[in-house]
Design an enzyme around this catalytic site. Structure first.
Site, PDB file in Angstrom:
ATOM      1  N   HIS A   9       0.829  -1.204   0.000  1.00  0.00           N
ATOM      2  CA  HIS A   9       0.000   0.000   0.000  1.00  0.00           C
ATOM      3  C   HIS A   9       0.871   1.266   0.000  1.00  0.00           C
ATOM      4  O   HIS A   9       1.592   1.510   0.959  1.00  0.00           O
ATOM      5  CB  HIS A   9      -0.890  -0.033   1.251  1.00  0.00           C
ATOM      6  CG  HIS A   9      -1.793   1.134   1.405  1.00  0.00           C
ATOM      7  ND1 HIS A   9      -1.673   2.027   2.444  1.00  0.00           N
ATOM      8  CD2 HIS A   9      -2.833   1.559   0.649  1.00  0.00           C
ATOM      9  CE1 HIS A   9      -2.617   2.943   2.336  1.00  0.00           C
ATOM     10  NE2 HIS A   9      -3.327   2.693   1.260  1.00  0.00           N
ATOM     11  N   HIS A  51      -0.440  10.779  -2.841  1.00  0.00           N
ATOM     12  CA  HIS A  51      -1.765  10.471  -2.303  1.00  0.00           C
ATOM     13  C   HIS A  51      -2.666  11.703  -2.195  1.00  0.00           C
ATOM     14  O   HIS A  51      -3.822  11.682  -2.621  1.00  0.00           O
ATOM     15  CB  HIS A  51      -1.616   9.826  -0.919  1.00  0.00           C
ATOM     16  CG  HIS A  51      -2.924   9.490  -0.290  1.00  0.00           C
ATOM     17  ND1 HIS A  51      -3.635  10.386   0.484  1.00  0.00           N
ATOM     18  CD2 HIS A  51      -3.685   8.348  -0.333  1.00  0.00           C
ATOM     19  CE1 HIS A  51      -4.757   9.815   0.900  1.00  0.00           C
ATOM     20  NE2 HIS A  51      -4.802   8.587   0.409  1.00  0.00           N
TER      21      HIS A  51
HETATM   22  O1  G3P Z   1      -6.472   1.461  -2.598  1.00  0.00           O
HETATM   23  C1  G3P Z   1      -6.671   1.240  -1.245  1.00  0.00           C
HETATM   24  C2  G3P Z   1      -6.430   2.472  -0.433  1.00  0.00           C
HETATM   25  O2  G3P Z   1      -5.250   3.059  -0.897  1.00  0.00           O
HETATM   26  C3  G3P Z   1      -7.553   3.480  -0.504  1.00  0.00           C
HETATM   27  O3  G3P Z   1      -7.388   4.557   0.370  1.00  0.00           O
HETATM   28  O4  G3P Z   1      -6.671   6.782   1.102  1.00  0.00           O
HETATM   29  O5  G3P Z   1      -5.048   4.916   1.189  1.00  0.00           O
HETATM   30  O6  G3P Z   1      -5.734   5.866  -1.003  1.00  0.00           O
HETATM   31  P1  G3P Z   1      -6.153   5.556   0.408  1.00  0.00           P
HETATM   32 MG    MG Z   2      -4.651   4.520  -2.334  1.00  0.00          MG
END
Ligand code: G3P
Ligand code: MG
Length: 249
Positions: A9, A51
């Site tokens: 992630h 992000h």
């Molecule tokens: O793709 C899963 C996750 O990344 C979604 O939330 O805020 O971490 O981009 P975020």
């Molecule tokens: Mg994400």
């Protein structure tokens, strides 16, 4: 696909600054199967891996990505906020990740703003050897992408407890996968999504107890911040699981 797919992630973001090449290199070293990354578009149309809508939290700069040129973004330090040892780590353009990856890991590009979609598809078409899934919380955008010919495989993100209509929409779009917030995942969700033909990848999971539960209800993998520790846990757990199964039969 392996039995349990480990998505890094934002890269290996527990141990390296999120969404940087350092985090992606570490994810590969740690045995991740895939990279999750987030994309925004610069003012001059370059898809970049970050992000937030602004550079404030994860760099030494300030301002909206959409208000900055690629040249301005490229000068920022996106490493020191995390740890001084990562000083000078830049915000990568999406194309750099595809170039470096060279098809080794599957890539999940999460589109954070619809304006970035065409640029993402263009990069994907330049690297046909890269296994890709494009995800978003924007369902209309995914519907649109799924109608493109050729279009990338899509994954529906969902943080809504009323998940069934979202899963049904994903199935209607012939999506590859469903990406629910991990706290809403139970056996019914997994079973329903599988019956709709969707792989299930909850986010974001690092703790062993939750991993074990999710494994037992047969999710297809998880998004995690520390792929090394999840890999170690899953290898041990799945070996024990297989040993148990042998005992039974
Ligand atoms: O793709 C899963 C996750 O990344 C979604 O939330 O805020 O971490 O981009 P975020
Ligand atoms: Mg994400």
């Amino acid at each position: 696909m392996k039995n349990f797919f480990i998505w890094a992630h934002r890269g290996a973001s527990a141990k390296a600054p999120e969404n940087t090449m350092a985090a992606f290199r570490l994810a590969l070293e740690q045995g991740a199967d895939g990279l999750e990354l987030d994309v925004h578009l610069t003012r001059d149309g370059v898809p970049v891996v970050i992000h937030d809508a602004t550079v404030d939290r994860t760099s030494n700069g300030a301002g909206a990505v959409s208000a900055m040129t690629w040249q301005e973004i490229s000068l920022l330090d996106a490493g020191s906020w995390f740890d001084k040892g990562f000083f000078g780590e830049p915000i990568p353009p999406l194309v750099e990740v595809f170039q470096w990856n060279a098809g080794r890991l599957k890539v999940n590009v999460e589109i954070k703003e619809s304006a970035a979609a065409d640029a993402v598809v263009e990069v994907w078409r330049r690297f046909p050897g890269t296994p890709l899934v494009v995800s978003s919380f924007d369902q209309s955008l995914l519907e649109e992408l799924s109608r493109k010919e050729p279009g990338p495989p899509v994954g529906f993100l969902c943080d809504n407890r009323d998940w069934l209509p979202v899963a049904e929409k994903a199935a209607a779009c012939r999506a590859w996968s469903f990406h629910p917030a991990q706290e809403m995942v139970d056996a019914l969700l997994v079973k329903t999504c599988h019956s709709l033909g969707l792989a299930v990848f909850p986010w974001t999971v690092d703790g062993p107890r939750r991993l074990e539960t999710l494994w037992n209800i047969q999710v297809d993998g998880v998004f995690c911040n520390d792929p090394g520790s999840v890999r170690a846990f899953m290898d041990r757990f799945s070996t024990e699981d297989i040993a148990d199964a042998k005992d039974i039969h």
